[in-house]
Design an enzyme around this catalytic site. Structure first.
Site, short mmCIF file in Angstrom:
data_model
loop_
_atom_site.label_atom_id
_atom_site.label_comp_id
_atom_site.label_asym_id
_atom_site.label_seq_id
_atom_site.Cartn_x
_atom_site.Cartn_y
_atom_site.Cartn_z
N TYR A 15 6.64 -11.59 4.87
CA TYR A 15 5.46 -11.13 4.15
C TYR A 15 5.10 -12.19 3.12
O TYR A 15 5.77 -12.33 2.10
CB TYR A 15 5.76 -9.78 3.50
N THR A 65 0.83 -1.20 0.00
CA THR A 65 0.00 0.00 0.00
C THR A 65 0.86 1.25 0.00
O THR A 65 0.42 2.32 -0.44
CB THR A 65 -0.94 -0.01 1.22
N LYS A 83 3.23 -11.49 8.09
CA LYS A 83 2.06 -10.81 7.54
C LYS A 83 1.46 -11.75 6.51
O LYS A 83 2.08 -12.07 5.50
CB LYS A 83 2.42 -9.48 6.89
#
Length: 297
Positions: free
Chosen positions: A138, A50, A166
């Site tokens: 991630y 993001t 994550k």
């Protein structure tokens, strides 16, 4: 092992730019302070998906960490995204983030190259050995093209600085197995899974929607922690239309989150190419979903 990765309730923060597309450090500081002091979050992830990390320079990433760490002080943790498809480059970014004041690192699986299981293990161990910071893995194969198998995650869990994940894998069986077999702290990376992951042992979220509705996103897990599963469920369901608008509109969350932040009068700026900004129809949908949430449905 380091006790825990910093924070439980994190925004995957957008990277504000000025109208001409330059890095807006003042805007980043103002947004960070808003998300922590007004939004009730306890951690910020910078330069993630993001945060448009593929289009920011190494110098911009380092400056962003330094500015946000200065702005939030000890009120929140700053987690720096440093993942690339080059191990040496990732190590360099990790060391720069540590020097700039990051509290932890987010390291995505190398993309495009599609390394095999032992190459993944070597990559993540090399990065984790390069600094004294805790590392969050991630896991987002839909973007990287690299699967992170259960065996890889279980092996990496033995590293003293690899503390969490994550999770954007959309593989609930793998996630459940890792949670059952390791001490890795799992964070939902997909907002629709915030509550369900917490219910099976996750610790928190790294949320795109938290850019625009931080208190509402946190309130779901606060209700769960207080023992009110019915309230947590109702709050998660109330968020679902906004989550669908932000994350399910066919464009990246950076586009939709920045559009809503502009509507809220908060720092955001344009997205960088190759992304394109939200059109008027999408902005109307986003604003409508947020207004519906704020009105209680």
């Amino acid at each position: 092992m380091i006790d825990a990765a910093p924070g439980r309730h994190a925004a995957a923060m957008v990277t504000p730019f000025t109208p001409d597309g330059s890095l807006d450090l003042d805007g980043a500081q103002r947004l960070a302070v808003h998300l922590i002091d007004e939004g009730g979050l306890d951690a910020l992830v910078l330069s993630g998906t993001t945060g448009e990390s593929p289009t920011t320079t190494d110098a911009e990433k380092s400056a962003l960490v330094r500015a946000v760490a200065e702005a939030v002080g000890d009120r929140a943790s700053v987690i720096a995204g440093v993942g690339t498809n080059d191990t040496r480059h990732t190590v360099s970014l990790a060391r720069e983030a540590e020097s700039a004041g990051a509290d932890a690192l987010l390291v995505v699986a190398p993309y495009y190259s599609r390394p095999g299981p032992q190459a993944l293990v070597h990559h993540f161990r090399t990065v984790a050995d390069a600094t004294g910071l805790p590392v969050l893995l991630y896991d987002i194969p839909g973007r990287t093209g690299s699967e992170m198998p259960y065996d890889v995650l279980a092996e990496l869990a033995g590293h003293p600085r690899i503390t969490g994940v994550k999770d954007c894998s959309y593989d609930p069986m793998k996630t459940a197995r890792v949670l059952a077999a390791t001490d890795l702290a799992y964070y939902a990376g997909c907002d629709e899974q915030n509550l369900s992951l917490r219910a099976i042992g996750g610790v928190g979220f790294i949320s795109t929607v938290a850019n625009v509705a931080p208190r509402e996103v946190r309130a779901v897990l606060d209700a769960y922690a207080a023992g009110s599963t019915a309230s947590a469920t109702a709050r998660q369901q109330a968020l679902t239309p906004l989550i669908a608008a932000v994350m399910g509109s066919g464009v990246p969350g950076a586009v939709t989150a920045k559009a809503l932040l502009r509507e809220q009068g908060l720092p955001s700026g344009p997205v960088r190419a190759p992304l394109l900004g939200a059109d008027g129809e999408l902005v109307d949908q986003l604003v409508g979903a947020l207004k519906s949430l704020n009105a209680g449905g």
